[in-house]
Design a protein around this motif. Structure first.
Motif, PDB file in Angstrom:
ATOM      1  N   SER A 178       0.827  -1.212   0.000  1.00 24.62           N
ATOM      2  CA  SER A 178       0.000   0.000   0.000  1.00 24.62           C
ATOM      3  C   SER A 178       0.858   1.257   0.000  1.00 24.62           C
ATOM      4  O   SER A 178       0.608   2.194  -0.762  1.00 24.62           O
ATOM      5  CB  SER A 178      -0.920  -0.017   1.223  1.00 24.62           C
ATOM      6  N   ALA A 179       1.874   1.303   0.863  1.00 23.72           N
ATOM      7  CA  ALA A 179       2.728   2.490   0.946  1.00 23.72           C
ATOM      8  C   ALA A 179       3.465   2.732  -0.367  1.00 23.72           C
ATOM      9  O   ALA A 179       3.538   3.876  -0.857  1.00 23.72           O
ATOM     10  CB  ALA A 179       3.731   2.328   2.092  1.00 23.72           C
ATOM     11  N   ILE A 180       4.015   1.681  -0.946  1.00 25.76           N
ATOM     12  CA  ILE A 180       4.757   1.836  -2.208  1.00 25.76           C
ATOM     13  C   ILE A 180       3.808   2.186  -3.345  1.00 25.76           C
ATOM     14  O   ILE A 180       4.130   3.009  -4.213  1.00 25.76           O
ATOM     15  CB  ILE A 180       5.552   0.551  -2.505  1.00 25.76           C
ATOM     16  N   ALA A 181       2.611   1.602  -3.350  1.00 28.39           N
ATOM     17  CA  ALA A 181       1.640   1.926  -4.396  1.00 28.39           C
ATOM     18  C   ALA A 181       1.206   3.387  -4.314  1.00 28.39           C
ATOM     19  O   ALA A 181       1.096   4.076  -5.334  1.00 28.39           O
ATOM     20  CB  ALA A 181       0.427   1.006  -4.279  1.00 28.39           C
ATOM     21  N   ARG A 182       0.976   3.891  -3.094  1.00 27.27           N
ATOM     22  CA  ARG A 182       0.562   5.288  -2.954  1.00 27.27           C
ATOM     23  C   ARG A 182       1.692   6.234  -3.356  1.00 27.27           C
ATOM     24  O   ARG A 182       1.456   7.269  -3.993  1.00 27.27           O
ATOM     25  CB  ARG A 182       0.117   5.554  -1.513  1.00 27.27           C
ATOM     26  N   ALA A 183       2.939   5.885  -3.002  1.00 27.98           N
ATOM     27  CA  ALA A 183       4.074   6.718  -3.420  1.00 27.98           C
ATOM     28  C   ALA A 183       4.237   6.698  -4.931  1.00 27.98           C
ATOM     29  O   ALA A 183       4.496   7.735  -5.561  1.00 27.98           O
ATOM     30  CB  ALA A 183       5.355   6.219  -2.742  1.00 27.98           C
ATOM     31  N   THR A 184       4.070   5.524  -5.537  1.00 24.77           N
ATOM     32  CA  THR A 184       4.181   5.414  -6.995  1.00 24.77           C
ATOM     33  C   THR A 184       3.054   6.167  -7.682  1.00 24.77           C
ATOM     34  O   THR A 184       3.270   6.849  -8.686  1.00 24.77           O
ATOM     35  CB  THR A 184       4.163   3.930  -7.412  1.00 24.77           C
ATOM     36  N   GLY A 185       1.831   6.050  -7.147  1.00 24.94           N
ATOM     37  CA  GLY A 185       0.705   6.775  -7.722  1.00 24.94           C
ATOM     38  C   GLY A 185       0.882   8.278  -7.656  1.00 24.94           C
ATOM     39  O   GLY A 185       0.427   9.011  -8.537  1.00 24.94           O
ATOM     40  N   ALA A 186       1.567   8.744  -6.604  1.00 25.11           N
ATOM     41  CA  ALA A 186       1.844  10.183  -6.475  1.00 25.11           C
ATOM     42  C   ALA A 186       3.083  10.615  -7.263  1.00 25.11           C
ATOM     43  O   ALA A 186       3.453  11.786  -7.247  1.00 25.11           O
ATOM     44  CB  ALA A 186       2.023  10.536  -5.000  1.00 25.11           C
ATOM     45  N   GLY A 187       3.762   9.660  -7.926  1.00 25.90           N
ATOM     46  CA  GLY A 187       4.934   9.982  -8.739  1.00 25.90           C
ATOM     47  C   GLY A 187       6.215  10.168  -7.955  1.00 25.90           C
ATOM     48  O   GLY A 187       7.178  10.742  -8.473  1.00 25.90           O
TER      49      GLY A 187
END
Length: 466
Positions: free
Chosen positions: A95-104
């Motif tokens: 979840s943390a990595i996905a949210r960081a990736t989604g935010a660029g």
């Protein structure tokens, strides 16, 4: 020199482009098609883990009813550790990595990978010590016969000595899944089943210079499997082959630990309550004898096999919901959650109905003891048709991880545990017997599904990303 340097320089570019393409698909691709595409590799892992579970149960069953009963005592703890590392804290990592990736924010995603490694190692050591030191007390408290306790302890010690490798393998797999890369963890974890197929019979029954170790060998075979998986996964993340690269130069920061633990810690609470529900039911059945315990353990093992089925969809849901939440696309995140939940409920319902209609097809694979088969059949015919409720609730728990909204999931897990513990104890004290306990387990699954679904009934506004 240049001939060697050129391929090395080209590789990161390809990895970056592949990671970008994955992100765009998760953020803008068709929901159902993208979810199925992401879930497919995880479902392959599910089939591989189901095969591994079947092989282990089959080989242990050849050792006799007492060995099966001992494995039944330990199995909820093994599943607790696996769900904590892959779906609990693993979900927090993804979840943390996905949210960081989604935010660029690629730099943050790389730093989170290092923090994930530290968390996996710490929890692995804690589980190892907890299993080795607390196992004897727990199996004695569950009321099994001394022979069954001895088998349980031998099996448990062999597995928990390698707990660090299990956590490391699932932690690094979660890093990869958070970036949208489902294929690499699937290949590693499913390919390892071939190793397990060879290691299990050799270590259990002996071969050549290798002595027969009995149920201890079954536990050690799982450790061998996770040692190899951890090594391959760690090397892949260090090289950046999967989309997010693990770089050791980042400083450890509490804010990043909090980003993972903010989802992972509540998720682990949920894992604990889920497995305590099974442990409680198992302890209630234990006084009925080794045969009844073995049959109940085989029945409930099929329920546990629904977890990797749901995880196939759930890991994809964590990544998709997380990236869309990070990008501010909340309506799309909700659509992903319900699409994945209905798919998981449909698949688990089919499995449960098949088990209820043909219980001997499952139970007869592991034992011919008539009492064990009778108890296992009772379990599958009553609880099996409710597997869809379990699939619905568990998949929405994964969606809550992606959205970092874990409150209702904790309530759902606690409610299931309380229903099984309080109502189960009361029913057996009043002499109601096993059939009533099984009905109570179904009611607990209904509470679990409803409470996990509750926060996803709301319709959030789709806030565009700033």
């Amino acid at each position: 020199m240049s001939a060697v340097a050129t391929p090395t320089a080209a590789a990161p570019g390809k990895a970056v482009l592949a990671a970008h393409a994955r992100s765009q698909r998760l953020l803008h691709g068709p929901v159902l098609a993208t979810l199925l595409l992401l879930a497919a590799p995880n479902l392959i892992v599910m089939l591989a883990q189901a095969a591994a579970n079947f092989l282990e149960s089959y080989f242990v069953g050849l050792l006799g009813v007492d060995a099966l009963a001992g494995a039944a005592l330990v199995f909820p703890l093994i599943m607790l550790m696996q769900t904590m590392s892959a779906g609990g804290m693993g979900g927090g990592i993804s979840s943390a990595i996905a949210r960081a990736t989604g935010a660029g924010d690629t730099e943050k995603a790389q730093a989170l990978a290092l923090h994930a490694l530290v968390i996996a190692l710490a929890f692995g050591v804690a589980c190892m010590l907890g299993g080795l030191l607390g196992g004897p007390l727990l199996y004695r408290a569950m009321g099994a016969t001394p022979v069954v306790q001895e088998a349980a302890l031998a099996y448990s010690n062999a597995i928990f000595i390698g707990a660090v490798f299990l956590w490391l393998a699932n932690g690094m797999a979660s890093v990869l899944r958070g970036s949208g890369n489902m294929a690499l963890p699937a290949m590693v974890l499913s390919g390892g089943v071939l190793l397990l197929l060879l290691a299990s019979p050799v270590l259990i029954f002996g071969w050549g210079p290798v002595p027969a170790m009995g149920i201890t060998g079954a536990g050690l075979a799982l450790v061998v499997y996770y040692v190899v998986a951890a090594a391959v996964m760690l090397v892949s993340v260090l090289r950046g082959n999967g989309g997010v690269q693990l770089r050791l130069h980042h400083k450890l920061r509490w804010a990043l630990f909090r980003d993972i633990l903010g989802v992972g810690a509540p998720a682990i609470v949920n894992n604990v309550t889920l497995n305590l529900s099974v442990l409680t039911a198992t302890a209630l059945v234990s006084p009925l004898g080794s045969e009844a315990l073995a049959g109940f353990g085989l029945g409930i093992r099929l329920e546990y096999l629904q977890i990797p089925i749901v995880f196939g969809f759930g890991a994809a849901m964590v990544a998709m919901v997380g990236m869309n939440t990070g990008a501010g696309q909340l309506v799309r995140a909700r659509r992903v959650a319900w699409t994945g939940a209905l798919l998981a409920a449909a698949v688990t319902s089919l499995v449960g109905l098949a088990a209820a209609l043909f219980p001997a097809a499952w139970l007869g694979l592991f034992t011919h003891d008539q009492e064990a088969i009778r108890v296992g059949t009772q379990y599958l015919q009553v609880v099996g048709p409710a597997y869809g409720l379990f699939g619905l609730g568990l998949s929405l728990y994964f969606a809550s991880q992606g959205a970092r909204r874990m409150g209702w999931s904790i309530v759902a897990g606690a409610a299931r545990l309380l229903v099984v513990y309080l109502a189960g104890h009361l029913a057996l004290r009043l002499g109601a017997g096993l059939p009533t306990l099984l009905v109570i387990m179904v009611a607990a699954l209904a509470f679990y599904a409803l409470l996990n679904a509750w926060p996803w009934f709301a319709r959030p506004q789709d806030r565009p990303r700033a």
